[in-house]
Design an enzyme around this catalytic site. Structure first.
Site, PDB file in Angstrom:
ATOM      1  N   HIS A 233       0.812  -1.223   0.000  1.00 39.44           N
ATOM      2  CA  HIS A 233       0.000   0.000   0.000  1.00 39.44           C
ATOM      3  C   HIS A 233       0.840   1.265   0.000  1.00 39.44           C
ATOM      4  O   HIS A 233       0.336   2.350   0.284  1.00 39.44           O
ATOM      5  CB  HIS A 233      -0.987  -0.007   1.173  1.00 39.44           C
ATOM      6  CG  HIS A 233      -2.052  -1.032   0.981  1.00 39.44           C
ATOM      7  ND1 HIS A 233      -3.181  -0.800   0.226  1.00 39.44           N
ATOM      8  CD2 HIS A 233      -2.119  -2.326   1.364  1.00 39.44           C
ATOM      9  CE1 HIS A 233      -3.914  -1.895   0.183  1.00 39.44           C
ATOM     10  NE2 HIS A 233      -3.290  -2.833   0.867  1.00 39.44           N
TER      11      HIS A 233
ATOM     12  N   LYS B 240      -1.966  -2.125  -7.375  1.00 42.98           N
ATOM     13  CA  LYS B 240      -2.630  -1.053  -6.645  1.00 42.98           C
ATOM     14  C   LYS B 240      -2.165   0.284  -7.246  1.00 42.98           C
ATOM     15  O   LYS B 240      -2.640   0.641  -8.309  1.00 42.98           O
ATOM     16  CB  LYS B 240      -2.434  -1.253  -5.142  1.00 42.98           C
ATOM     17  CG  LYS B 240      -3.264  -2.489  -4.700  1.00 42.98           C
ATOM     18  CD  LYS B 240      -3.096  -2.991  -3.301  1.00 42.98           C
ATOM     19  CE  LYS B 240      -3.903  -4.287  -3.113  1.00 42.98           C
ATOM     20  NZ  LYS B 240      -3.654  -4.980  -1.855  1.00 42.98           N
TER      21      LYS B 240
HETATM   22  C1  LIG Z   1      -3.627  -6.415  -1.603  1.00 43.82           C
HETATM   23  C2  LIG Z   1      -2.549  -6.868  -0.666  1.00 43.82           C
HETATM   24  C3  LIG Z   1      -1.655  -7.889  -1.023  1.00 43.82           C
HETATM   25  C4  LIG Z   1      -1.839  -8.694  -2.263  1.00 43.82           C
HETATM   26  O1  LIG Z   1      -1.503  -8.007  -3.405  1.00 43.82           O
HETATM   27  P1  LIG Z   1      -2.235  -8.372  -4.778  1.00 43.82           P
HETATM   28  O2  LIG Z   1      -1.305  -7.895  -5.820  1.00 43.82           O
HETATM   29  O3  LIG Z   1      -3.553  -7.690  -4.762  1.00 43.82           O
HETATM   30  O4  LIG Z   1      -2.385  -9.873  -4.786  1.00 43.82           O
HETATM   31  C5  LIG Z   1      -0.573  -8.146  -0.193  1.00 43.82           C
HETATM   32  N1  LIG Z   1      -0.390  -7.465   0.956  1.00 43.82           N
HETATM   33  C6  LIG Z   1      -1.267  -6.521   1.357  1.00 43.82           C
HETATM   34  C7  LIG Z   1      -1.010  -5.807   2.626  1.00 43.82           C
HETATM   35  C8  LIG Z   1      -2.368  -6.205   0.565  1.00 43.82           C
HETATM   36  O5  LIG Z   1      -3.260  -5.308   0.989  1.00 43.82           O
END
Ligand SMILES: *Cc1c(COP(=O)(O)O)cnc(C)c1O
Length: 406
Positions: free
Chosen positions: A215, A246
């Site tokens: 994030h 993201k």
């Molecule tokens: C969303 C998320 C993931 C996984 O990532 P993706 O690429 O969506 O599989 C890993 N760690 C955290 C803290 C997340 O919020």
């Protein structure tokens, strides 16, 4: 055995608690971010307020163009696993770009962030079978799964609690390998780990560190290297893990670290070896996005300004906005049924889409709306949102005093 009845029962228990999940059936419109068409509500135009596409990069014309071009020039699929015909030029270029982003010797791309956490942590456990893993109690499900699959002994430390972590480290056998696994930005509360202090403890007790920056990558630091870049501590971490799905607006996950570590994971992780590699279009788009965000710090500044503005407006309206040091703006409801009522009403009466966040994503009693304003949520959209949320809050009869009480 009546299998169907068992499946129905499994859903009934979720439904009884009022946390049965219903998909919002969206059609995103490239070029009109954060607008989308909601096919579940008579094809209506809605404004999305809960996307992890934090900077709208999925629709950045340069990113889209890079993807389209790769698709046309190189085709749709990758043609295999990384080891059997599925490695192409773009994988190497992207991995070099990511290694550079974090100031590491090497990086390795996976099919998702989830897989990168699960595969890397479980494989570290196989390489270091007598390791002790120290894990923050709020770590993401993908890290928890990786730690479980590692079959290593684990110690859970209280969230961001340095004293507790040190106590656990102190009581561990000095000669055993130790891994401290944690996140930089915790995605549901929007708080930040004390990375430098955790690295100090790692040095003191001879532990390696594993940091999930999912994030934060693209969003913090002068080039988008995450909180570890912002705090100038990237060089102290053994592994930095991130996502391309993201802030970078595409798909995939990765780790960055030393050449030896990345080579070891590449050679042993089943979640890396036994799955087809990512296709050219996704890799080209991700590469364009990482490069773009390295060079466009002004987007990060705007992003922070928008989040601060929304927090200010919610607080001014007396709404229970939870304290957050980041771009994530959690608004407490504290009940799954009411959280769903709020979001249903926002959608039906105001064309605003926010997903309620329930157990097990957050503890029971802390059900919330998780708002993620982007640089594209301008003052006008924010005016609309504030009018809507104040109206809905009043109609449902929710408490507006929480902020003062908490
Ligand atoms: C969303 C998320 C993931 C996984 O990532 P993706 O690429 O969506 O599989 C890993 N760690 C955290 C803290 C997340 O919020």
């Amino acid at each position: 055995m009546d299998y169907e009845a068992r499946f129905e029962q499994a859903v009934a228990s979720v439904r009884d608690e009022g946390r049965y999940r219903v998909f919002a059936n969206l059609e995103r419109i490239a070029g009109r971010f954060p607008h989308a068409i909601n096919h579940g509500a008579g094809k209506r135009d809605v404004v999305v307020w809960c996307s992890n596409d934090y900077l709208g990069q999925s629709q950045n014309p340069l990113v889209v163009e890079a993807g389209v071009k790769a698709l046309q020039v190189m085709g749709a699929g990758s043609g295999g696993t990384r080891n059997i015909s599925g490695t192409h030029r773009l994988h190497g270029e992207l991995e070099a770009e990511l290694a550079d982003l974090h100031g590491k010797e090497a990086a390795l791309v996976f099919t998702s962030g989830y897989v990168s956490n699960s595969a890397t942590l479980s494989t570290l456990g196989k390489i270091l079978p007598d390791a002790l893993i120290f894990t923050d109690e709020l770590n993401h499900a993908s890290m928890i799964e990786g730690i479980r699959f590692s079959r290593c002994e684990k110690r859970i430390f209280r969230h961001n609690d340095l004293e507790h972590l040190e106590t656990l480290l102190k009581y561990a056998e000095p000669e055993r390998p130790k891994i401290i696994a944690f996140e930089s930005v915790y995605s549901m509360d929007g708080d930040i780990a004390p990375i430098a202090a955790i690295c100090d403890l790692a040095d003191k007790y001879g532990a390696m560190t594993y940091l999930d920056e999912v994030h934060a990558v693209g969003l913090y630091g002068l080039r988008g290297g995450g909180i570890s870049e912002r705090d100038g501590v990237a060089g102290r971490l053994t592994v930095i893990e991130g996502t391309l799905a993201k802030a970078f607006g595409c798909m995939g996950g990765y780790i960055a670290g030393s050449s030896a570590l990345v080579d070891a994971i590449r050679s042993h992780a089943s979640g890396f070896i036994f799955t087809s590699s990512q296709p050219p279009a996704t890799m080209a788009a991700a590469l364009a996005s990482v490069r773009y965000l390295k060079a466009h710090h002004e987007l990060r500044i705007k992003h922070q300004e928008r989040a601060a503005e929304l927090k200010k407006r919610l607080a001014r309206a007396g709404l229970p906005v939870m304290e957050s040091e980041t771009h994530i703006v959690p608004l407490l409801v504290g009940c799954p049924v009411k959280a769903k009522q709020v979001t249903d009403m926002l959608m039906e009466e105001h064309g605003i889409y926010v997903q309620p966040i329930n157990f097990p994503t957050v503890p029971r009693g802390t059900e919330r709306l998780r708002l993620t304003p982007t640089p594209f949520h301008d003052d006008c959209l924010m005016d609309d949102f504030m009018k809507a949320i104040v109206d809905v809050w009043r109609k449902i009869g929710l408490d507006r005093e929480y902020r003062q009480a908490a």
